[in-house]
Design a protein around this motif. Structure first.
Motif, PDB file in Angstrom:
ATOM      1  N   GLY A   1       7.791  -3.378   4.095  1.00 57.00           N
ATOM      2  CA  GLY A   1       8.705  -2.441   3.422  1.00 57.00           C
ATOM      3  C   GLY A   1       9.907  -2.120   4.297  1.00 57.00           C
TER       4      GLY A   1
ATOM      5  N   ILE B   1       2.496   6.969   4.183  1.00 54.84           N
ATOM      6  CA  ILE B   1       1.599   5.824   4.016  1.00 54.84           C
ATOM      7  C   ILE B   1       0.705   6.083   2.814  1.00 54.84           C
ATOM      8  CG2 ILE B   1       0.063   4.259   5.259  1.00 54.84           C
ATOM      9  CD1 ILE B   1       2.455   4.923   6.942  1.00 54.84           C
ATOM     10  N   TYR B   2       0.650   5.103   1.921  1.00 58.24           N
ATOM     11  CA  TYR B   2      -0.099   5.222   0.671  1.00 58.24           C
ATOM     12  C   TYR B   2      -1.407   4.464   0.853  1.00 58.24           C
ATOM     13  CZ  TYR B   2      -0.422   5.487  -4.469  1.00 58.24           C
ATOM     14  OH  TYR B   2      -0.786   5.762  -5.767  1.00 58.24           O
TER      15      TYR B   2
ATOM     16  N   ARG C   1      12.288   4.961  -0.716  1.00 55.94           N
ATOM     17  CA  ARG C   1      10.946   4.930  -1.332  1.00 55.94           C
ATOM     18  C   ARG C   1      10.690   3.507  -1.813  1.00 55.94           C
ATOM     19  NH1 ARG C   1       7.617   8.145  -6.128  1.00 55.94           N
ATOM     20  NH2 ARG C   1       7.069   9.583  -4.522  1.00 55.94           N
ATOM     21  N   PHE C   2       9.542   2.959  -1.401  1.00 57.56           N
ATOM     22  CA  PHE C   2       9.180   1.590  -1.782  1.00 57.56           C
ATOM     23  C   PHE C   2       8.508   1.628  -3.145  1.00 57.56           C
ATOM     24  CE2 PHE C   2       8.995   1.920   2.888  1.00 57.56           C
ATOM     25  CZ  PHE C   2      10.114   1.158   3.152  1.00 57.56           C
ATOM     26  N   LEU C   3       9.158   1.014  -4.115  1.00 54.94           N
ATOM     27  CA  LEU C   3       8.708   1.117  -5.505  1.00 54.94           C
ATOM     28  C   LEU C   3       7.805  -0.044  -5.894  1.00 54.94           C
ATOM     29  CD1 LEU C   3      12.223   1.987  -6.968  1.00 54.94           C
ATOM     30  CD2 LEU C   3      10.401   3.595  -6.365  1.00 54.94           C
ATOM     31  N   LEU C   4       8.043  -1.177  -5.278  1.00 57.70           N
ATOM     32  CA  LEU C   4       7.297  -2.391  -5.636  1.00 57.70           C
ATOM     33  C   LEU C   4       7.391  -3.365  -4.456  1.00 57.70           C
ATOM     34  CD1 LEU C   4       5.903  -3.538  -8.245  1.00 57.70           C
ATOM     35  CD2 LEU C   4       8.050  -4.728  -8.693  1.00 57.70           C
ATOM     36  N   HIS C   5       6.374  -4.238  -4.328  1.00 56.84           N
ATOM     37  CA  HIS C   5       6.382  -5.196  -3.224  1.00 56.84           C
ATOM     38  C   HIS C   5       7.485  -6.244  -3.422  1.00 56.84           C
ATOM     39  CE1 HIS C   5       3.949  -6.759  -6.491  1.00 56.84           C
ATOM     40  NE2 HIS C   5       4.310  -7.959  -6.068  1.00 56.84           N
TER      41      HIS C   5
ATOM     42  N   LYS D   1      -6.455   8.673  -6.971  1.00 59.33           N
ATOM     43  CA  LYS D   1      -6.728   7.246  -6.727  1.00 59.33           C
ATOM     44  C   LYS D   1      -6.252   6.808  -5.332  1.00 59.33           C
ATOM     45  CE  LYS D   1      -2.462   5.980  -9.127  1.00 59.33           C
ATOM     46  NZ  LYS D   1      -1.838   5.151 -10.143  1.00 59.33           N
TER      47      LYS D   1
ATOM     48  N   LEU E   1       0.497   2.350  13.497  1.00 60.14           N
ATOM     49  CA  LEU E   1       1.027   3.718  13.364  1.00 60.14           C
ATOM     50  C   LEU E   1      -0.034   4.776  13.680  1.00 60.14           C
ATOM     51  CD1 LEU E   1       3.150   3.444  10.130  1.00 60.14           C
ATOM     52  CD2 LEU E   1       4.011   3.956  12.387  1.00 60.14           C
TER      53      LEU E   1
ATOM     54  N   LYS F   1      -4.058  12.162  -4.080  1.00 63.84           N
ATOM     55  CA  LYS F   1      -3.515  11.726  -5.376  1.00 63.84           C
ATOM     56  C   LYS F   1      -4.619  11.162  -6.272  1.00 63.84           C
ATOM     57  CE  LYS F   1       0.793  12.617  -4.353  1.00 63.84           C
ATOM     58  NZ  LYS F   1       1.481  13.757  -4.995  1.00 63.84           N
TER      59      LYS F   1
ATOM     60  N   HIS G   1       3.029   0.873   2.499  1.00 64.36           N
ATOM     61  CA  HIS G   1       4.043   1.815   2.973  1.00 64.36           C
ATOM     62  C   HIS G   1       4.729   2.428   1.751  1.00 64.36           C
ATOM     63  CE1 HIS G   1       6.963   2.393   6.562  1.00 64.36           C
ATOM     64  NE2 HIS G   1       6.830   3.498   5.862  1.00 64.36           N
ATOM     65  N   GLY G   2       4.733   3.743   1.640  1.00 62.41           N
ATOM     66  CA  GLY G   2       5.300   4.409   0.463  1.00 62.41           C
ATOM     67  C   GLY G   2       6.753   4.819   0.639  1.00 62.41           C
ATOM     68  N   GLN G   3       7.032   5.478   1.743  1.00 63.48           N
ATOM     69  CA  GLN G   3       8.394   5.996   1.955  1.00 63.48           C
ATOM     70  C   GLN G   3       8.701   6.025   3.446  1.00 63.48           C
ATOM     71  OE1 GLN G   3       8.705   9.266  -1.637  1.00 63.48           O
ATOM     72  NE2 GLN G   3       8.222  10.025   0.383  1.00 63.48           N
TER      73      GLN G   3
HETATM   74  C1  LIG Z   1       3.307   1.699   7.342  1.00 64.79           C
HETATM   75  C2  LIG Z   1       2.981   0.502   8.093  1.00 64.79           C
HETATM   76  C3  LIG Z   1       2.414  -0.635   7.282  1.00 64.79           C
HETATM   77  C4  LIG Z   1       3.406  -1.231   6.388  1.00 64.79           C
HETATM   78  C5  LIG Z   1       3.002  -1.767   5.202  1.00 64.79           C
HETATM   79  C6  LIG Z   1       3.989  -2.342   4.315  1.00 64.79           C
HETATM   80  O1  LIG Z   1       5.106  -2.611   4.651  1.00 64.79           O
HETATM   81  S1  LIG Z   1       3.472  -2.575   2.687  1.00 64.79           S
HETATM   82  C7  LIG Z   1       4.895  -3.226   1.851  1.00 64.79           C
HETATM   83  C8  LIG Z   1       5.853  -2.181   1.430  1.00 64.79           C
HETATM   84  N1  LIG Z   1       5.350  -1.287   0.436  1.00 64.79           N
HETATM   85  C9  LIG Z   1       5.143  -1.671  -0.856  1.00 64.79           C
HETATM   86  O2  LIG Z   1       5.332  -2.810  -1.205  1.00 64.79           O
HETATM   87  C10 LIG Z   1       4.697  -0.605  -1.824  1.00 64.79           C
HETATM   88  C11 LIG Z   1       5.497  -0.657  -3.103  1.00 64.79           C
HETATM   89  N2  LIG Z   1       5.104   0.401  -4.006  1.00 64.79           N
HETATM   90  C12 LIG Z   1       4.021   0.304  -4.815  1.00 64.79           C
HETATM   91  O3  LIG Z   1       3.373  -0.732  -4.882  1.00 64.79           O
HETATM   92  C13 LIG Z   1       3.636   1.508  -5.655  1.00 64.79           C
HETATM   93  O4  LIG Z   1       4.737   2.370  -5.732  1.00 64.79           O
HETATM   94  C14 LIG Z   1       2.434   2.310  -5.048  1.00 64.79           C
HETATM   95  C15 LIG Z   1       1.185   1.385  -5.030  1.00 64.79           C
HETATM   96  C16 LIG Z   1       2.754   2.787  -3.621  1.00 64.79           C
HETATM   97  C17 LIG Z   1       2.171   3.509  -5.935  1.00 64.79           C
HETATM   98  O5  LIG Z   1       2.025   3.066  -7.231  1.00 64.79           O
HETATM   99  P1  LIG Z   1       0.949   3.732  -8.207  1.00 64.79           P
HETATM  100  O6  LIG Z   1       1.144   3.119  -9.528  1.00 64.79           O
HETATM  101  O7  LIG Z   1      -0.396   3.652  -7.569  1.00 64.79           O
HETATM  102  O8  LIG Z   1       1.417   5.241  -8.161  1.00 64.79           O
HETATM  103  P2  LIG Z   1       1.756   6.216  -9.398  1.00 64.79           P
HETATM  104  O9  LIG Z   1       3.122   5.894  -9.919  1.00 64.79           O
HETATM  105  O10 LIG Z   1       0.613   6.244 -10.346  1.00 64.79           O
HETATM  106  O11 LIG Z   1       1.856   7.606  -8.625  1.00 64.79           O
HETATM  107  C18 LIG Z   1       0.714   8.215  -8.037  1.00 64.79           C
HETATM  108  C19 LIG Z   1       1.196   9.338  -7.150  1.00 64.79           C
HETATM  109  O12 LIG Z   1       1.758   8.794  -5.936  1.00 64.79           O
HETATM  110  C20 LIG Z   1       3.132   9.133  -5.824  1.00 64.79           C
HETATM  111  N3  LIG Z   1       3.841   7.918  -5.412  1.00 64.79           N
HETATM  112  C21 LIG Z   1       4.041   6.807  -6.152  1.00 64.79           C
HETATM  113  N4  LIG Z   1       4.699   5.883  -5.426  1.00 64.79           N
HETATM  114  C22 LIG Z   1       4.910   6.436  -4.212  1.00 64.79           C
HETATM  115  C23 LIG Z   1       5.561   5.969  -3.049  1.00 64.79           C
HETATM  116  N5  LIG Z   1       6.131   4.770  -2.979  1.00 64.79           N
HETATM  117  N6  LIG Z   1       5.618   6.787  -1.980  1.00 64.79           N
HETATM  118  C24 LIG Z   1       5.072   8.012  -2.033  1.00 64.79           C
HETATM  119  N7  LIG Z   1       4.440   8.509  -3.127  1.00 64.79           N
HETATM  120  C25 LIG Z   1       4.369   7.723  -4.191  1.00 64.79           C
HETATM  121  C26 LIG Z   1       3.582   9.582  -7.202  1.00 64.79           C
HETATM  122  O13 LIG Z   1       4.643  10.510  -7.098  1.00 64.79           O
HETATM  123  C27 LIG Z   1       2.310  10.159  -7.780  1.00 64.79           C
HETATM  124  O14 LIG Z   1       2.128  11.492  -7.332  1.00 64.79           O
HETATM  125  P3  LIG Z   1       2.284  12.705  -8.388  1.00 64.79           P
HETATM  126  O15 LIG Z   1       3.712  12.590  -8.882  1.00 64.79           O
HETATM  127  O16 LIG Z   1       1.265  12.410  -9.418  1.00 64.79           O
HETATM  128  O17 LIG Z   1       2.019  13.924  -7.566  1.00 64.79           O
END
Ligand SMILES: CCC/C=C/C(=O)SCCNC(=O)CCNC(=O)[C@H](O)C(C)(C)COP(=O)([O-])OP(=O)([O-])OC[C@H]1O[C@@H](n2cnc3c(N)ncnc32)[C@H](O)[C@@H]1OP(=O)([O-])[O-]
Length: 313
Positions: A235, A156-157, A264-268, A130, A82, A128, A99-101
């Protein structure tokens, strides 16, 4: 879990003002079919009445039909990462990227083959603490007609890459309306539809052939370094499963029925798990949540906007 660095140093203004060069690519029906198989079309029934058309010229049709989420591949067609490595001064560890969203707008029915031009911009950047969140927006045009086909905005996170803000206020920039991508609240009432499906163990290995070759989805060692027991599903593959469930159960199998998609991807998700997608109709929106059955955890939530309100639900 991998240890995460927490103080990144980079110039946010340089990042958001970065201009990506235009890029072109072409795709054909084989790409559309491999994508459909990659998100599980016909995996439960090779003669599926509603899905054979995505993988085979059903009833002598001239073309296969194209699933709406096929367009998520367009930003990957020229670079599988990307373009993040092209952004000057953006420091991050690619192994910790998640990937976040994803937000998608679809402007035209997507042809089964096309020559496409992409224009990409940085649409958002957020510190953010962290983590750093970067948002890339790609508009894709049919090169021959010049018509816009679709827009993808990928959030992208970047774990461990936050803390770059120099002021006391964490840096946050977005060039789009916030309502387009705000996380959805799942309604309390019973869903209109519940759709369950098991993901094949080999699903991520098949999905990657559509262009996302990140080893997080295929290499056990890389997955462990990133903090997971084994390779996780892309994701966008999970999103593809959820939207395919919506198209077949809410849109009577019409892949052109959607205007926009947000997830929005919440968990893997691990390949081999079962996904349960619940859908609630709210006017012209269908709100959805996808859970992993085995862990009873929500992994994805979002909505699609529909061209017509379904009469049957
Ligand atoms: C792209 C190409 C590569 C692809 C790779 C993949 O497919 S990977 C496989 C597919 N992907 C996955 O498997 C990922 C699945 N998702 C996860 O593992 C977790 O949601 C995380 C690690 C992304 C964040 O968890 P955490 O505990 O570290 O976060 P927290 O709850 O402590 O919040 C901290 C801040 O971030 C914000 N925020 C939180 N989440 C999201 C989000 N999704 N989106 C956007 N923003 C998000 C939240 O609002 C907060 O901001 P605020 O409100 O303070 O301003």
């Amino acid at each position: 879990m991998a240890s995460l660095r927490v103080k990144a140093q980079f110039d946010p203004e340089l990042v958001i003002s970065h201009k990506f060069p235009e890029d072109s690519f072409s795709y054909n029906e084989r790409d559309a079919v491999i994508y459909a198989l990659g998100i599980g079309a016909c995996s439960g029934d090779a003669a599926d009445e509603k899905e054979l058309k995505y993988v085979y010229h059903r009833d002598g049709e001239e073309n296969v039909q194209v699933l709406p989420t096929f367009v998520v591949l367009f930003p990957f067609k020229t670079k599988s990462d990307l373009l993040l490595h092209d952004v000057p001064g953006l420091e991050f560890d690619p192994k910790l990227l998640l990937h976040g969203q994803q937000y998608i707008e679809i402007y035209k029915p997507i042809p089964s083959s096309c020559y496409v031009k992409n224009t990409t911009t940085v649409a958002g950047l957020h510190d953010k603490g962290k983590a750093t969140i970067i948002e890339l927006e790609t508009v894709s045009y049919a090169k021959k007609s010049g018509e816009a086909l679709c827009m993808n905005r990928s959030t992208i996170y970047l774990r461990g890459a936050g803390g770059f803000s120099k002021s006391s206020q964490p840096y946050s920039y977005a060039n789009y309306p916030s309502h387009q991508v705000s996380p959805v609240s799942v309604p309390k009432q019973k869903p209109s539809v519940i759709y369950e499906e098991q993901i094949q163990q080999s699903q991520a290995l098949l999905y990657r052939l559509s262009g996302d070759y990140n080893p997080l989805h295929s290499d056990p060692m890389v997955a462990r370094i990133a903090g997971f027991n084994r390779p996780i599903l892309h994701g966008l593959c999970t999103l593809g499963y959820a939207v395919r469930a919506i198209v077949r159960s809410i849109c009577d199998g019409d892949p052109t029925a959607l205007r926009s998609i947000f997830g929005r991807f919440l968990l893997h998700v691990y390949p081999g798990e079962s996904l349960i997608t619940e859908v609630w109709i709210d006017g012209s929106r269908a709100i959805f949540q996808t859970k992993v059955k085995e862990r009873n955890r929500a992994v994805l939530s979002g909505y699609v906007t529909l061209k017509n309100i379904p009469s049957s639900l």
